[in-house]
Design a protein around this motif. Structure first.
Motif, PDB file in Angstrom:
ATOM      1  N   ILE A 413       0.847  -1.197   0.000  1.00  0.00           N
ATOM      2  CA  ILE A 413       0.000   0.000   0.000  1.00  0.00           C
ATOM      3  C   ILE A 413       0.880   1.243   0.000  1.00  0.00           C
ATOM      4  O   ILE A 413       1.766   1.365   0.841  1.00  0.00           O
ATOM      5  N   PRO A 414       0.674   2.159  -0.949  1.00  0.00           N
ATOM      6  CA  PRO A 414       1.457   3.384  -0.951  1.00  0.00           C
ATOM      7  C   PRO A 414       1.211   4.163   0.333  1.00  0.00           C
ATOM      8  O   PRO A 414       0.155   3.997   0.937  1.00  0.00           O
ATOM      9  N   PRO A 415       2.080   5.057   0.722  1.00  0.00           N
ATOM     10  CA  PRO A 415       3.303   5.465   0.031  1.00  0.00           C
ATOM     11  C   PRO A 415       4.549   4.721   0.476  1.00  0.00           C
ATOM     12  O   PRO A 415       5.629   5.188   0.192  1.00  0.00           O
ATOM     13  N   TRP A 419       4.602  -0.956  -2.501  1.00  0.00           N
ATOM     14  CA  TRP A 419       3.724  -0.727  -3.663  1.00  0.00           C
ATOM     15  C   TRP A 419       4.536  -0.673  -4.946  1.00  0.00           C
ATOM     16  O   TRP A 419       4.106  -1.184  -5.983  1.00  0.00           O
ATOM     17  N   VAL A 497       8.383   6.614  -1.594  1.00  0.00           N
ATOM     18  CA  VAL A 497       8.087   7.981  -2.000  1.00  0.00           C
ATOM     19  C   VAL A 497       8.885   8.359  -3.243  1.00  0.00           C
ATOM     20  O   VAL A 497       8.398   9.052  -4.123  1.00  0.00           O
TER      21      VAL A 497
END
Lengths: 515, 517
Positions: A413-415, A419, A497
């Motif tokens: 799952i971002p961030p 991911w 990021v």
């Protein structure tokens, strides 16, 4: 017989000069490891306390030549020998040992992971009154095997590297020798490992028999013109199965949960991250360099292997009550995602390689972090049960946030980093616009939702549940473990990021050429 | 001309400032509760100051400029896939950004003396600030990968807000919320990738993709499938019938602040995504999907209304009313006309203000009565007259009384269904129109019935002499008055929003019209 040897001896062999810079990382690690052993032999107990420091310094020292090689990008790829300036030699060793971007990224990964694992081990080993000095020497030996594996493009050196990685790990898995579970861990790991080696060797011998060479690039050019397709297939499949044990692909994963649970936890982290990565590197080298023409055999096999590995791993992980076992099965499932690019690699060799390596890098950061938290938590709870993590948010909020980041990263799952690893896998799978790739992408997508459930379950325990024993006093975290958590948190966030940090390094060109 | 500073830094500072505040709060020990509240409020006010400065500057650009993207910052982000840090605002993002900028400080003010159990304002406020960054980022992102990352960032804080500070069934509600949304976004990501490959694989920029889809002549079948993936992602978030089941649980269990943010902003990420991404990039597929979206929208309207009538819990009732209201928004979008989409964006803002208010009131009622069971409540007008009147005002606004904001979201959406875009069956949408109109009657029914049962009558015996029940307190005034003022303001001056959005929306609608002919 003796005549042949005599002829050989009589032949003047002109030894080409060695490219010392190219193998400097291995040499530094070898020399450093030997030095640490000697220091231990001379001063014994008096130097026990500084052993982890020394070992980690050796790892960092070995990282220096990796960086200088990386900086000298124009000279890449380079081999073991220098003839006529910088050209690799023409001879039996051509292309057998390659230093290129790909192998350098992996060497960096192995050395940094090993550094973090030493941080994880420091308190565990000194407090448990285990034989710490020998432990660190064995880790160095195993990491040396990993470095060799990164550069090996030859069946023999791959096999030697694999054994060098594994044999110290068999010993270390049984390190807590008064604990029955640890003995079981070591024995099971060794028996399964040796069994896998035998299968791997059998596969390799078939390939050698067909190709007449142990060099991967020779195998690539010769095996596709032979008529003995069944034997080629057998050779390929046995080779893949051999590595399948190492990377704990279903159905060759059965050793992993027991070994992970019984082994000392830092060693579990080592097996789950570094040793597994070494298996993947061997698999990649073989598949990409030796079997580019055999996609019709490799791809379907990998497809099935990847699909069942991620599915079975996830489904069993759902039912685990012990966190280390859960991480073991989640590691099995993650291996499934990493295998997936190899199910569509033909024509996309470089892209598939870079997807797998990207995954390995990010996986190392997040999984080592998760194990660091497990080790810290076990110092208080003395348990690996998932329910024992209840209320952690109350007594260790920072640690809880860190673990949450690792879990979300593992869930993709971002961030946070995970991911991007999954994104890269999806990208390769959908790139060729082939039905098989897209189908596997859908399987992987569904699996990541399933996986999110059990990762969240841990987060749920830590955040939502009360502390089981009601003791909410803050816990003291030793500096080495703090450092490990901080490093892995930074790596996990940074890769998520700014994925460019990883993707710029893993944007490989022409891995298969393997000069 | 844009202000030079805002042009370079305005959006970036606005989006990431809350995160900076959150980082500062992490370094301060949890027991300094006042400091945490001050920093959180200060950060959100500072964010709002910069944000509103940007909005005003945008307003001053003049109507002709509102259709285009402004304050664009374009930097390389992930070079291997050409994903960019590309942010910018136009007429349809500005109202939603302003809504977000307004709601978050109000929620933090409300939290001043309403931190739900089990306390810990530090963590609670940090989560709100992280949420703030995620929401603002989603509204400014003009690159699909960037949008996806912000869209997902929103997920985590909400999960923890529901799970830690929620009601009795919080564990179930939080995991349900999470898995539903995650499932949608996984399919959405796959469809983004499919779009990337089918358009020549060198950009994720929304506007460029829209151009590519036209130029490269992507097959209609492919477009429809890709739209389907996006439909799952956004439709679950909206939520549309039949994916709405996470919403009543999440709303009912979430703490007041969570419900307000969820209703006011999070749901809009879905509807905004439909307009900004799905329709902008794939207008042709949108025409194919429109009848189905319209169908699910009107089912949502009726189903939501009937659901409301059956509820015994005030908060759950408001949650179901959200399903109905978002149905109007989706109906407006499904017409694919200028008129309908304008109404939809107005509807989003209006629903954000009104339903946000209703959840605030529900939270305050719960604080005083410790229950939201409608049949145990009653006589709010006697015990807390001001709050009772505000509840009355909000139910009126919610049922679409002309002169208040709710009207302009609902009525034009129904009207737009009379004449959908070319290529969409008009008779079918006229049927939808009739059904949606019936929905307004039901809405009046359930809202007035709610008001009657909770505010009118005499207090029930158990609460008659309860000393804890008092009228509004200072933080409630501060948090609520701005919302109430805006509900009236937009009711009387709707063109404040319509003018802003019209330019951008008619651009999208023209693209549809060009295809329909």
């Amino acid at each position: 017989m003796s005549g042949t040897i005599a002829t050989l001896l009589a032949t003047e062999i002109e030894r080409p000069s060695i490219d010392w810079h190219a193998i400097a990382p291995e040499l530094v690690l070898l020399g450093g490891g030997a030095l640490v052993t000697v220091i231990d032999l001379i001063w014994l107990e008096r130097v026990r306390k500084i052993m982890p420091t020394l070992t980690s310094l050796v790892f960092l020292a070995a990282l220096v030549p990796v960086l200088t090689l990386w900086g000298d990008a124009d000279a890449l790829p380079r081999g073991l020998w220098i003839i006529d300036g910088t050209e690799p030699s023409a001879g039996v060793w051509e292309g057998a040992y390659v230093v290129d971007n790909y192998s350098l990224v992996l060497k960096g990964l192995f050395l940094l992971s090993a550094y973090v694992i030493v941080l994880l081990s420091t308190n565990y080993m000194s407090e448990g009154d285990y034989h710490d000095s020998e432990y660190y020497q064995l880790i160095s030996a195993s990491v040396l095997g990993m470095l060799v594996m990164s550069s090996s493009r030859d069946l023999i050196s791959i096999f030697v590297a694999l054994e060098l990685v594994s044999i110290p790990a068999y010993l270390m898995a049984a390190w807590r020798k008064r604990d029955l579970k640890s003995n079981e861990a070591g024995l099971k790991y060794m028996l399964m490992g040796v069994f896998a080696s035998a299968i791997l060797l059998y596969g390799m011998s078939l390939l050698y028999g067909l190709a007449g060479s142990t060099l991967l690039s020779d195998i690539a050019t010769t095996i596709d013109i032979g008529e003995s397709k069944p034997i080629i297939t057998l050779g390929i499949i046995f080779t893949i199965i051999g590595f399948g044990f190492k990377v704990s692909a279903v159905p060759f994963h059965t050793w992993a949960p027991d070994t992970y649970e019984g082994a000392p936890t830092p060693l579990t982290a080592f097996l789950a991250v570094a040793s597994k990565a070494a298996g993947f590197v061997g698999l990649l080298n073989v598949a990409i360099v030796a079997f580019p023409t055999q996609a019709d055999v490799v791809e379907p096999f990998m497809w099935v292997l990847a699909a069942i590995t991620m599915t079975v791993g996830n489904l069993i992980a759902l039912r685990q009550t012990n966190l280390v076992r859960m991480l073991a099965y989640s590691g099995v499932a993650q291996a499934g995602y990493m295998l997936a690019p190899l199910a569509v690699y033909s024509g996309l060799e470089d892209r598939a390689t870079s997807a797998v390596v990207t995954y390995l890098v990010i996986y190392a950061a997040m999984n080592l972090g998760a194990f660091a938290v497990v080790i810290i938590a076990a110092r208080k709870t003395r348990s690996g049960e998932i329910t024992s993590y209840g209320g952690m948010f109350n007594y260790a909020p920072g640690l809880t946030v860190a673990m949450t980041l690792f879990l979300f990263s593992l869930a993709g799952i971002p961030p946070v980093g995970g991911w991007w690893a999954k994104f890269e896998v999806f990208r390769v799978l959908t790139e060729g616009n082939r039905a098989s790739g897209i189908a596997l992408a859908v399987v992987a997508a569904v699996n990541s939702v399933v996986a999110a459930f059990y990762y969240l379950n841990i987060a749920k325990q830590m955040w939502f549940m009360p502390t089981p024993d009601g003791d909410n006093s803050r816990i003291a975290i030793p500096p080495a473990l703090t450092a490990a958590v901080v490093l892995t948190v930074i790596a996990t966030i940074a890769t998520g990021v700014l994925p460019g940090l990883v993707s710029d390094m893993t944007d490989f060109v022409n891995v298969a050429a393997g000069q | 001309m844009e202000n030079a500073f805002l042009q370079d830094w305005g959006i970036t500072i606005m989006v990431f400032l809350p995160l900076v505040g959150a980082l500062i709060m992490m370094l301060i020990p949890a027991d300094q509760e006042e400091n945490h509240k001050t920093i959180a409020l200060g950060t959100s006010l500072l964010t709002a100051a910069i944000g509103f400065w940007l909005c005003v500057d945008f307003w001053n650009l003049g109507e002709a400029e509102w259709a285009n993207l402004h304050y664009v910052v374009d930097r390389n982000w992930i070079s291997v896939i050409n994903a960019k840090y590309l942010v910018g605002v136009d007429g349809i993002s500005i109202p939603l950004i302003a809504l977000t900028l307004l709601v978050v400080p109000l929620v933090i003010i409300y939290s001043w003396n309403h931190i739900p159990n089990p306390g810990n304002p530090k963590a609670f406020l940090i989560l709100i600030l992280v949420l703030h960054t995620g929401m603002l980022g989603s509204f400014v992102a003009q690159d699909l990968v960037l949008f996806f990352v912000f869209f997902e960032v929103v997920l985590l804080p909400m999960y923890f807000m529901i799970g830690v500070w929620g009601g009795e069934d919080r564990l179930y509600a939080s995991i349900k919320f999470f898995l539903y949304t995650l499932f949608g976004s996984a399919l959405m990501l796959v469809s983004f990738l499919a779009l990337y490959w089918s358009t020549g694989s060198d950009t994720f920029v929304m506007a460029e993709l829209a151009e590519r889809v036209r130029v490269e002549d992507v097959k209609l079948g492919t477009q429809v499938l890709i739209f389907g993936g996006m439909f799952m992602g956004f439709g679950i978030k909206v939520p549309m019938f039949p994916f709405h089941t996470w919403l009543p649980d999440a709303h009912t269990q979430a703490p007041t602040q969570g419900s307000v943010i969820l209703a006011a902003v999070l749901l809009k990420l879905g509807t905004y995504g439909f307009i900004r991404i799905a329709i902008q990039i794939l207008p042709e597929a949108a025409i194919e999907w429109a009848p189905w979206i319209g169908l699910l929208a009107v089912i949502g309207i009726i189903y939501g209304a009937l659901g409301c009538l059956a509820q015994t819990d005030m908060k759950r009732l408001i949650a179901f009313s959200s399903v109905a209201h978002m149905g109007y928004v989706m109906l407006g979008i499904a017409t694919l006309t200028d008129f309908g989409m304008n109404a939809a964006i107005f509807g989003m803002v209006a629903h954000g203000l009104i339903t946000g208010m209703l959840f605030f009131i529900a939270g305050s009622v719960k604080d005083r009565f410790h229950t939201l069971e409608i049949k145990r409540l009653g006589g709010l007008l006697l015990q807390a007259p001001r709050m009772g009147w505000i509840l009355g005002f909000c139910t009126m606004a919610s049922l679409g009384l002309p002169g208040l904001a709710g009207f302009w979201g609902e009525f034009p959406a129904i009207l737009a269904a009379y004449q959908p875009a070319d290529g969409i069956s008009a008779p079918l949408f006229r049927v939808y129109m009739v059904v949606a109109a019936i929905g307004t009657v039901l809405a009046a029914g359930y809202l007035l019935w709610l008001l009657q049962r909770t505010a009118f009558g005499t207090p029930s015996e158990e609460f008659e002499n309860d000393p804890e029940i008092h009228d509004m307190v200072f933080t409630e005034y501060v948090a609520w008055v701005p919302l109430l003022v805006l509900i009236v303001l937009f009711g009387f001056v709707p063109h404040l929003i319509f003018d802003l959005t019209d330019g951008t929306v008619s651009g999208f609608a023209d693209a549809v019209t060009a295809l329909g002919k």
